[in-house]
Design a protein around this motif. Structure first.
Motif, PDB file in Angstrom:
ATOM      1  N   ARG A  75      14.344  30.410 -23.875  1.00 44.80           N
ATOM      2  CA  ARG A  75      15.585  29.711 -23.561  1.00 44.80           C
ATOM      3  C   ARG A  75      15.922  28.713 -24.658  1.00 44.80           C
ATOM      4  NH1 ARG A  75      15.604  33.548 -20.894  1.00 44.80           N
ATOM      5  NH2 ARG A  75      15.469  33.684 -18.610  1.00 44.80           N
ATOM      6  N   ARG A  76      17.211  28.457 -24.817  1.00 42.15           N
ATOM      7  CA  ARG A  76      17.685  27.405 -25.720  1.00 42.15           C
ATOM      8  C   ARG A  76      18.642  26.542 -24.923  1.00 42.15           C
ATOM      9  NH1 ARG A  76      22.225  25.158 -28.990  1.00 42.15           N
ATOM     10  NH2 ARG A  76      21.178  24.186 -30.745  1.00 42.15           N
ATOM     11  N   LEU A  77      18.125  25.390 -24.403  1.00 49.68           N
ATOM     12  CA  LEU A  77      18.915  24.555 -23.505  1.00 49.68           C
ATOM     13  C   LEU A  77      19.719  23.490 -24.240  1.00 49.68           C
ATOM     14  CD1 LEU A  77      16.269  24.072 -20.679  1.00 49.68           C
ATOM     15  CD2 LEU A  77      17.997  25.850 -20.915  1.00 49.68           C
TER      16      LEU A  77
ATOM     17  N   VAL B 252      10.720  27.858 -24.498  1.00 49.14           N
ATOM     18  CA  VAL B 252      11.959  27.165 -24.863  1.00 49.14           C
ATOM     19  C   VAL B 252      11.894  26.764 -26.328  1.00 49.14           C
ATOM     20  CG1 VAL B 252      13.532  25.269 -24.312  1.00 49.14           C
ATOM     21  CG2 VAL B 252      12.074  26.214 -22.523  1.00 49.14           C
TER      22      VAL B 252
ATOM     23  N   ASP C 268      13.722  19.600 -22.473  1.00 49.77           N
ATOM     24  CA  ASP C 268      12.849  20.745 -22.714  1.00 49.77           C
ATOM     25  C   ASP C 268      11.377  20.362 -22.527  1.00 49.77           C
ATOM     26  OD1 ASP C 268      15.104  22.228 -23.368  1.00 49.77           O
ATOM     27  OD2 ASP C 268      14.881  21.880 -25.518  1.00 49.77           O
TER      28      ASP C 268
ATOM     29  N   THR D  37      10.832  36.424 -27.873  1.00 49.41           N
ATOM     30  CA  THR D  37      11.628  37.088 -26.841  1.00 49.41           C
ATOM     31  C   THR D  37      11.076  38.480 -26.559  1.00 49.41           C
ATOM     32  OG1 THR D  37      13.626  35.849 -27.408  1.00 49.41           O
ATOM     33  CG2 THR D  37      13.939  37.918 -26.231  1.00 49.41           C
TER      34      THR D  37
END
Length: 291
Positions: free
Chosen positions: A190-192, A161, A198, A183
């Motif tokens: 992920r980018r929440l 993340v 996180d 990636t």
């Protein structure tokens, strides 16, 4: 809520936060204003912080407080500093998109000593909460059950993340490249959009690591303690010793930390060589630390 020693608290979320302040608002229209071009603030941010401040000031009137919305309040000579993010992930909240949270971390002489993060999970018409707590030396817990970081020891088997702030500068561009690189070699990045959440997810063991530039003390104070007490590792993104008053953080399950730093560290050093400073963004004047 009481002090248990010179470096520890017992924090019961119900004692300092009425979660209904946020829960009552999640399915209602938002009154949104802007602190910057894309930096949102809502009435719920302000109401949540006011509710927390009321309880903290009543019980710990000699403590110093740093709130995202209200700034510095209280006794600057105190050993204790409360770092309050009343609504971490405001943009997500404004759109009814999980994830967002209320995050409170307490520092003793600059070091995280107690933390609570209330994460709002689910989505429209099915909201619920997940409550994370930690004390220095006392472990990390989710809904009362002790939690631990994952044991995954390969980047290729990891879910990672990261986050991107509002300043679209060279650090932001560098992290775009890190996002691309990891990636390619991991199960995904992920980018929440909520730093405290996180880090709690790293502590819970559902992701292996999280990193970000340009964070502020209220973004990090609670989450880093969760990770450490869950058995993880915390450092700056150049690998240096972490402080909540610096402006970069890498948290991981520990076993992957050195592998992640093999790429994150040099990228950060290159930014520093260009004069970009990630150290000591803000520390309240006269607040005592042993850092």
């Amino acid at each position: 809520m009481r002090i248990t020693g010179s470096t520890g608290f017992v924090l019961k979320p119900s004692a300092w936060l009425n979660t209904s302040v946020v829960m009552d608002a999640v399915n209602k229209p938002r009154n949104i204003t802007y602190k910057g071009l894309t930096d949102l603030v809502t009435e719920t941010d302000k109401m949540s912080e006011a509710a927390i401040l009321e309880v903290v000031k009543k019980n710990f009137e000699d403590h110093l407080i740093l709130g995202e919305e209200g700034g510095v309040i209280g006794e600057v000579a105190s050993d204790y500093l409360w770092c309050i993010d009343p609504l971490d992930g405001t943009t997500n909240f404004a759109h009814g998109y999980p994830s967002f949270a209320v995050s409170v971390g307490v520092l003793y002489q600059g070091k995280p000593t107690a933390a609570t993060v209330v994460e709002f999970v689910g989505g429209p018409m099915c909201w619920n909460t997940r409550i994370f707590t930690a004390t220095a030396g006392g472990g990390a817990f989710c809904n009362g059950q002790r939690i631990h970081v994952s044991a995954t020891n390969e980047v290729e088997r990891s879910l990672l993340v990261t986050g991107f702030g509002y300043e679209h500068d060279e650090a932001w561009a560098t992290n775009i490249e890190l996002f691309k690189e990891f990636t390619d070699v991991s199960r995904g990045v992920r980018r929440l959009g909520a730093a405290a959440v996180d880090m709690c997810h790293v502590a819970l063991g559902i992701v292996e690591a999280y990193w970000e530039y340009r964070l502020k003390p209220w973004d990090m104070a609670a989450g880093v303690l969760m990770v450490e007490e869950a058995g993880g590792t915390v450092s700056l993104m150049d690998g240096g010793k972490f402080s909540v008053f610096d402006r970069s953080v890498l948290v991981s399950n520990g076993v992957l930390h050195a592998k992640l730093l093999e790429r994150i560290g040099p990228a950060t050093e290159e930014l520093k060589s260009k004069g970009i400073d990630f150290s000591l963004w803000y520390k309240p004047e006269d607040y005592r630390t042993d850092l």
